[in-house]
Structure formats: structure tokens, C-alpha cells
Write a protein that holds these residues in place. Structure first.
Motif, PDB file in Angstrom:
ATOM      1  N   VAL A   1       0.842  -1.202   0.000  1.00 41.37           N
ATOM      2  CA  VAL A   1       0.000   0.000   0.000  1.00 41.37           C
ATOM      3  C   VAL A   1       0.876   1.250   0.000  1.00 41.37           C
ATOM      4  CG1 VAL A   1      -1.673   1.335   1.347  1.00 41.37           C
ATOM      5  CG2 VAL A   1      -1.978  -1.122   1.075  1.00 41.37           C
ATOM      6  N   LYS A   2       1.934   1.235   0.809  1.00 42.01           N
ATOM      7  CA  LYS A   2       2.818   2.399   0.887  1.00 42.01           C
ATOM      8  C   LYS A   2       3.549   2.655  -0.427  1.00 42.01           C
ATOM      9  CE  LYS A   2       3.640   2.178   5.839  1.00 42.01           C
ATOM     10  NZ  LYS A   2       4.619   1.823   6.898  1.00 42.01           N
ATOM     11  N   ARG A   3       3.897   1.584  -1.139  1.00 41.88           N
ATOM     12  CA  ARG A   3       4.567   1.760  -2.438  1.00 41.88           C
ATOM     13  C   ARG A   3       3.658   2.510  -3.404  1.00 41.88           C
ATOM     14  NH1 ARG A   3       5.966  -3.141  -5.434  1.00 41.88           N
ATOM     15  NH2 ARG A   3       6.991  -1.679  -6.816  1.00 41.88           N
ATOM     16  N   VAL A   4       2.386   2.159  -3.422  1.00 42.58           N
ATOM     17  CA  VAL A   4       1.434   2.828  -4.315  1.00 42.58           C
ATOM     18  C   VAL A   4       1.267   4.280  -3.886  1.00 42.58           C
ATOM     19  CG1 VAL A   4      -0.908   2.828  -5.211  1.00 42.58           C
ATOM     20  CG2 VAL A   4       0.242   0.670  -4.801  1.00 42.58           C
ATOM     21  N   GLN A   5       1.131   4.513  -2.577  1.00 43.33           N
ATOM     22  CA  GLN A   5       0.956   5.879  -2.084  1.00 43.33           C
ATOM     23  C   GLN A   5       2.160   6.751  -2.417  1.00 43.33           C
ATOM     24  OE1 GLN A   5       0.165   5.063   2.043  1.00 43.33           O
ATOM     25  NE2 GLN A   5      -2.060   5.154   1.745  1.00 43.33           N
ATOM     26  N   LYS A   6       3.345   6.178  -2.354  1.00 37.93           N
ATOM     27  CA  LYS A   6       4.553   6.927  -2.679  1.00 37.93           C
ATOM     28  C   LYS A   6       4.558   7.315  -4.157  1.00 37.93           C
ATOM     29  CE  LYS A   6       9.557   6.669  -2.129  1.00 37.93           C
ATOM     30  NZ  LYS A   6      10.690   5.829  -1.726  1.00 37.93           N
ATOM     31  N   ALA A   7       4.128   6.395  -5.028  1.00 39.71           N
ATOM     32  CA  ALA A   7       4.055   6.695  -6.458  1.00 39.71           C
ATOM     33  C   ALA A   7       3.005   7.770  -6.732  1.00 39.71           C
ATOM     34  CB  ALA A   7       3.734   5.426  -7.241  1.00 39.71           C
ATOM     35  N   ILE A   8       1.912   7.738  -5.987  1.00 37.88           N
ATOM     36  CA  ILE A   8       0.857   8.751  -6.156  1.00 37.88           C
ATOM     37  C   ILE A   8       1.383  10.128  -5.750  1.00 37.88           C
ATOM     38  CG2 ILE A   8      -1.383   9.535  -5.269  1.00 37.88           C
ATOM     39  CD1 ILE A   8      -2.161   6.519  -5.111  1.00 37.88           C
ATOM     40  N   LEU A   9       2.109  10.178  -4.625  1.00 42.57           N
ATOM     41  CA  LEU A   9       2.665  11.456  -4.166  1.00 42.57           C
ATOM     42  C   LEU A   9       3.691  12.013  -5.146  1.00 42.57           C
ATOM     43  CD1 LEU A   9       3.059  10.873  -0.330  1.00 42.57           C
ATOM     44  CD2 LEU A   9       1.464  12.403  -1.488  1.00 42.57           C
TER      45      LEU A   9
END
Length: 88
Positions: A32-40
């Protein structure tokens, strides 16, 4: 304290299983954090590709009932909505 041999064995197995489940929960959070980092970062294409990779990990953990299926569904829905909002 476990008194019978069976209870002692079950206690040993419970410790191992708890550690394994904790590892799987950790991999869920990492995905989940990997996706959130890409979104940011703002890169929609990268976010979509990482999201696709993460969905298989997330679903696999839900199938094993490590976390509830509704929690997994909620995470996927929110991440998907955030990715779609990148274009706007």
C-alpha cells in the motif's frame, strides 16, 4: 501455562503462525505504501503499474484471511480513486 503435551505443541505452533501472519500483514502495508509513494510523486503511469502489482499481493493476503476482505477492498478502492484523481 500449557500442561499437556498437545497444549505445549499448540502454543509453539501459535508463536510460529503469529510471526508468519505478522510478516504477511507487513507486506500488505508495504504494498500500500509503495502505491501511495508513487501517487505522491505524481506519476500516474508508474502509480498504475505499481498498483497492479500490489493488487495481487493485497488479494492474496485477503484470501488467506490475514486481514478482512472489506479492509482490502477499502484500501484498493481508495488507492484507485487517488490514481484516477491524478489526471484531474
Amino acid at each position: 501455562m500449557a500442561n499437556s503435551a498437545q497444549a505445549r505443541k499448540r502454543a509453539r505452533q501459535a508463536v510460529k503462525q503469529r510471526a508468519h501472519n505478522a510478516s504477511l500483514r507487513s507486506s500488505l502495508r508495504t504494498a500500500v505504501k509503495r502505491v501511495q509513494k508513487a501517487i505522491l510523486a505524481g506519476d500516474k503511469a508508474a502509480a498504475q503499474s505499481i498498483y497492479q502489482e500490489s493488487v495481487s499481493v493485497i488479494d492474496r493476503i485477503a484470501d488467506k484471511k490475514i486481514v478482512h476482505k472489506n479492509k482490502v477492498s477499502r484500501h484498493k478502492s481508495r488507492l484507485s480513486a487517488q490514481i484516477k484523481a491524478l489526471a484531474a
